[in-house]
Design a protein around this motif. Structure first.
Motif, PDB file in Angstrom:
ATOM      1  N   VAL A  57       0.695  -1.581   0.124  1.00 27.54           N
ATOM      2  CA  VAL A  57      -0.247   0.199  -0.275  1.00 27.54           C
ATOM      3  C   VAL A  57       0.791   1.156  -0.195  1.00 27.54           C
ATOM      4  N   ILE A  58       0.140   2.436  -0.980  1.00 32.46           N
ATOM      5  CA  ILE A  58       1.438   2.760  -1.310  1.00 32.46           C
ATOM      6  C   ILE A  58       1.077   4.412  -1.040  1.00 32.46           C
ATOM      7  N   LEU A  96      -0.084  -4.230  -5.736  1.00 35.81           N
ATOM      8  CA  LEU A  96      -0.215  -2.685  -5.302  1.00 35.81           C
ATOM      9  C   LEU A  96      -1.092  -1.751  -5.179  1.00 35.81           C
ATOM     10  N   LEU A  97      -1.732  -1.353  -3.787  1.00 35.72           N
ATOM     11  CA  LEU A  97      -3.098  -0.651  -3.835  1.00 35.72           C
ATOM     12  C   LEU A  97      -2.411   0.790  -4.019  1.00 35.72           C
ATOM     13  N   ILE A  98      -2.386   1.912  -4.622  1.00 34.36           N
ATOM     14  CA  ILE A  98      -1.549   3.418  -4.792  1.00 34.36           C
ATOM     15  C   ILE A  98      -2.644   3.746  -4.475  1.00 34.36           C
ATOM     16  N   ALA A  99      -2.466   5.324  -3.511  1.00 36.79           N
ATOM     17  CA  ALA A  99      -2.973   6.214  -4.078  1.00 36.79           C
ATOM     18  C   ALA A  99      -2.322   7.558  -4.532  1.00 36.79           C
ATOM     19  N   THR A 100      -2.779   8.439  -5.554  1.00 39.56           N
ATOM     20  CA  THR A 100      -1.698   9.335  -5.869  1.00 39.56           C
ATOM     21  C   THR A 100      -2.272  10.268  -5.559  1.00 39.56           C
ATOM     22  N   PRO A 101      -1.504  11.574  -5.804  1.00 44.01           N
ATOM     23  CA  PRO A 101      -1.702  13.302  -5.520  1.00 44.01           C
ATOM     24  C   PRO A 101      -1.841  13.632  -7.064  1.00 44.01           C
ATOM     25  N   LYS A 146       1.515  -8.575 -12.311  1.00 42.50           N
ATOM     26  CA  LYS A 146       0.845  -8.166 -10.717  1.00 42.50           C
ATOM     27  C   LYS A 146      -0.241  -7.950 -10.699  1.00 42.50           C
ATOM     28  N   ALA A 147      -1.115  -7.451  -9.636  1.00 44.30           N
ATOM     29  CA  ALA A 147      -2.543  -7.048  -9.953  1.00 44.30           C
ATOM     30  C   ALA A 147      -2.304  -5.008  -8.955  1.00 44.30           C
ATOM     31  N   ALA A 148      -2.614  -4.722  -9.902  1.00 49.17           N
ATOM     32  CA  ALA A 148      -2.654  -3.353  -8.850  1.00 49.17           C
ATOM     33  C   ALA A 148      -3.761  -2.611  -9.386  1.00 49.17           C
TER      34      ALA A 148
END
Length: 192
Positions: A7-8, A75-80, A115-117
């Motif tokens: 988690v990023i 991966l789970l990514i939260a981006t600004p 991989k999954a994102a």
């Protein structure tokens, strides 16, 4: 074996809405029976990627980041959203983690390939980081990840969270649940 999801947050700003969103995502991953592996980019000393630096001596934190991501199933990514795209911090981290190491070929992409994102964004603007999500989807596809169709864009993020850090409205909560559920499922199937 338990599915492991890194988690990023693409932001290291104090009080970041995307870090709050990433924390909620980690909670939902655990609730879905998977392991959330927090990746705090502020703990990695990554210079701006340049091949000359890589060839001289790849930074140890770049190798550490790559190893952390390689040990996860997704991966789970939260981006600004910065000027209509993802943050420089996030792009630089992806660039370093995508580099070959230990005799790998240039296209090994062991931190990402197959991989999954899942992707999310929170923005104080009215579109919730939609342009950044489009760019992030493209970048992750380029490093050979399967980006699931579900995504979460949280607009007006300065008003979207409760004082406790939860999402205030039912719709983004439902979308987050669906996003995480699909991510854990797909990551598990791809690992098998």
């Amino acid at each position: 074996m338990t599915v492991r999801i890194a988690v990023i947050s693409g932001s290291v700003r104090r009080g970041s809405h995307n870090s709050a969103l990433a924390a909620l995502g980690a909670e939902r991953i655990r609730a879905a029976g998977a392991e959330a592996v927090p990746v705090d980019l502020s703990t990695y000393d990554l210079p701006v990627y340049a091949q000359d630096l890589e060839l001289q001596d790849c930074p140890s934190d770049a190798r550490r980041l790559k190893a952390t991501l390689a040990a996860c199933d997704g991966l789970l990514i939260a981006t600004p959203e910065h000027n209509g795209s993802i943050s420089t911090l996030l792009k630089n981290a992806i660039d370093w983690a995508s580099r070959p190491s230990d005799g790998e070929s240039a296209i090994a992409l062991t931190a990402f390939r197959g991989k999954a994102a899942g992707i999310m964004a929170a923005s104080i603007g009215p579109f919730g980081g939609m342009r950044a999500l489009a760019h992030l989807r493209q970048v992750l596809g380029t490093v050979q990840m399967m980006v699931i169709p579900e995504q979460l864009a949280v607009p007006l993020a300065d008003r979207a969270f409760t004082a406790e850090g939860a999402l205030a409205e039912p719709l983004p909560n439902a979308i987050l649940d669906g996003l995480v559920g699909r991510l854990v499922e797909v990551a598990g199937r791809l690992r098998a």
